[in-house]
Design an enzyme around this catalytic site. Sequence first.
Site, short mmCIF file in Angstrom:
data_model
loop_
_atom_site.label_atom_id
_atom_site.label_comp_id
_atom_site.label_asym_id
_atom_site.label_seq_id
_atom_site.Cartn_x
_atom_site.Cartn_y
_atom_site.Cartn_z
CG HIS A 41 -2.04 -1.02 1.06
ND1 HIS A 41 -2.38 -1.90 2.07
CD2 HIS A 41 -2.85 -1.34 0.02
CE1 HIS A 41 -3.36 -2.69 1.66
NE2 HIS A 41 -3.66 -2.37 0.42
CG ASP A 101 -7.28 -3.38 0.72
OD1 ASP A 101 -6.69 -2.33 1.01
OD2 ASP A 101 -6.95 -4.09 -0.24
CD GLU A 120 -13.62 -3.19 -4.80
OE1 GLU A 120 -14.12 -4.18 -5.40
OE2 GLU A 120 -12.39 -2.98 -4.72
CG ASP A 158 -4.96 -1.67 -4.70
OD1 ASP A 158 -4.46 -2.78 -4.95
OD2 ASP A 158 -5.25 -1.29 -3.55
CB SER A 159 -6.35 -4.50 -10.47
OG SER A 159 -5.07 -4.92 -10.89
CB THR A 160 -7.91 -8.92 -8.03
OG1 THR A 160 -8.76 -8.73 -9.17
CG2 THR A 160 -8.64 -8.45 -6.79
#
Length: 278
Positions: free
Chosen positions: A63, A87, A107, A158-160
């Site tokens: 992060h 998150d 998100e 900030d992806s999976t």
Amino acid sequence: MEGVWFQELQTKNLSIGCSVKEVLLKQQTDFQKLQVLDTDIWGRMLVLDGAIQTTIEDEFVYHEMITHVALNTHPNPKRTLIIGGGDGGAIREMIKHDTVEKATLVEIDKAVIEAAKKYLPEISVAIAGNNPRVEVLVEDGIKHIKEKENYYDIVIVDSTDPVGPAVGLFAKDFYAAIHRALKDDGIFVAQTESPFYNKDLIRRVFKDISSLFPITKLFTANVPTYPGGLWSFTMGSKVYDPEKLDMSKLRKLDTKYYTPEVHKASFVLPKFVGDLLK
């Protein structure tokens, strides 16, 4: 082995496992399988579709690096965006910069946000505390970015992993939309997976971003729960070079991993990583 264990198949030939004290949440959302596990070694852990997303013990590395490198490269970031990152960790780091007036989180899966608020308060503090500088939107990040033009100073993806709902976040047309959504001196950063296990993806993404941004740089950090440990991030910048900064003038931040020295060193790539970009 005694007790309950979680095992992630990180690639078809590699797995990582850890012992679990308690399964705190197990849920099928509209988009993915969501779990929160309390592990012996990493503390509470967020898992999506069987893949580790973040843990209490090592989350600060990811992060801090996905945010502060870009935010400290830009001299005056005011309007910022995070796509993904439900998150809340990246938003938490983003608002450590006093220049940021509005930090927007987009998100797609509301369940991730709610799970983080309940089970990962240390990470989700910025979205759970109703910070007035933070805006949380539950919507498709791809759609959101296409509706903006010359709007953001910073965009963080900030992806999976590039599967399921995140596939479109690794596409060239998405990067082009980000370029349009950024101001004339804007900066974009995306997490771009493991140099050990995602070589082709890193090559493709770097090529795509380089075709759009005059300054494109890859940097790395060590995230122990991610495949291979060594993790990559790719930056596209319209004006500012993250390696040509006066490190003594970078904003002083309350961090555990990121420092001006780490900022500089993160762009010094192991030879095999640099070779991927040629």
